[in-house]
Design a protein around this motif. Structure first.
Motif, PDB file in Angstrom:
ATOM      1  N   GLU A 146       0.842  -1.184   0.000  1.00 51.81           N
ATOM      2  CA  GLU A 146       0.000   0.000   0.000  1.00 51.81           C
ATOM      3  C   GLU A 146       0.879   1.236   0.000  1.00 51.81           C
ATOM      4  OE1 GLU A 146      -2.407  -0.604   3.493  1.00 51.81           O
ATOM      5  OE2 GLU A 146      -4.016  -1.447   2.288  1.00 51.81           O
ATOM      6  N   LEU A 147       0.303   2.366  -0.379  1.00 54.43           N
ATOM      7  CA  LEU A 147       1.037   3.632  -0.319  1.00 54.43           C
ATOM      8  C   LEU A 147       1.290   3.998   1.135  1.00 54.43           C
ATOM      9  CD1 LEU A 147      -0.562   5.915  -3.018  1.00 54.43           C
ATOM     10  CD2 LEU A 147       1.824   5.231  -2.834  1.00 54.43           C
ATOM     11  N   PRO A 148       2.505   4.394   1.455  1.00 55.45           N
ATOM     12  CA  PRO A 148       2.788   4.782   2.836  1.00 55.45           C
ATOM     13  C   PRO A 148       2.184   6.148   3.157  1.00 55.45           C
ATOM     14  CG  PRO A 148       4.734   5.069   1.478  1.00 55.45           C
ATOM     15  CD  PRO A 148       3.695   4.421   0.610  1.00 55.45           C
ATOM     16  N   GLU A 149       1.964   6.352   4.426  1.00 53.76           N
ATOM     17  CA  GLU A 149       1.462   7.640   4.899  1.00 53.76           C
ATOM     18  C   GLU A 149       2.490   8.713   4.554  1.00 53.76           C
ATOM     19  OE1 GLU A 149       0.377   9.494   9.202  1.00 53.76           O
ATOM     20  OE2 GLU A 149      -0.250   7.424   8.807  1.00 53.76           O
ATOM     21  N   GLY A 150       2.015   9.867   4.122  1.00 54.71           N
ATOM     22  CA  GLY A 150       2.891  10.984   3.803  1.00 54.71           C
ATOM     23  C   GLY A 150       3.402  10.986   2.378  1.00 54.71           C
ATOM     24  N   PHE A 151       2.935  10.058   1.540  1.00 55.87           N
ATOM     25  CA  PHE A 151       3.370  10.010   0.136  1.00 55.87           C
ATOM     26  C   PHE A 151       2.913  11.270  -0.574  1.00 55.87           C
ATOM     27  CE2 PHE A 151       2.415   8.687  -4.305  1.00 55.87           C
ATOM     28  CZ  PHE A 151       3.716   8.453  -4.718  1.00 55.87           C
TER      29      PHE A 151
END
Length: 171
Positions: A12-17
């Motif tokens: 999944e996309l990491p937080e803060g991307f």
């Protein structure tokens, strides 16, 4: 990570991307750079902490050393015969907290994009002639990456023969 992403082997996309993925772009691995911003490897390239995508075909070198991912990004600066002329930027150091599989994956993707290569020695240096795949595009792209100081006239004179040999190389 959702159970579906785990089942499909996707990240999944990491937080803060800070970037925006295209519709068919898949996240392959990510890690957090010092300062908290993510570095994300996708099917199309590597997203830098500032949210800028560098395509796999524009990464000249990727190595892991001193707890950092080192990237050499190339800029497209014109053409030499049929090949796109690349000029390397200065190496960029990306210190990573818990790098996981990101460094290995980036290195594998960069080297995997190269289908054939040939080194030509020239006055003042030399040049790498490459045939590379570009994610999201059909076919291969021809590239030439000269060493700093390589004689430009010698490069242009050597290009047709080097490109012909490269095209004849299976890959």
């Amino acid at each position: 990570m959702s159970w579906l992403h785990r089942l499909l082997g996707r990240e999944e996309l990491p937080e803060g991307f800070a970037g925006t993925l295209t519709g068919d772009e898949r996240v392959l691995a990510s890690a957090t750079a010092r300062g908290g911003a993510p570095v994300v490897a996708t099917s199309l390239g590597v997203w830098l902490p500032e949210g800028r995508l560098v395509g796999w075909h524009l990464v000249s070198k990727a190595t892991w050393a001193d707890d950092a991912l080192w990237l050499v990004e190339a800029d497209e600066c014109g053409t030499v015969d049929e090949a796109v002329l690349l000029m390397d930027r200065s190496p960029r150091q990306l210190p990573l907290e818990q790098p996981g599989r990101l460094p290995e994956l980036v290195h594998t993707r960069v080297t995997g994009s190269i289908r054939a290569r040939q080194r030509v020695e020239l006055p003042g240096g030399g040049a790498w002639f490459l045939r590379r795949s570009v994610p999201g595009r059909d076919g291969l792209v021809l590239q030439v990456r000269p060493d700093p100081g390589t004689d430009e006239d010698a490069l242009r004179a050597a290009a047709p023969e080097a490109i012909a040999r490269l095209k004849a190389t299976p890959g």
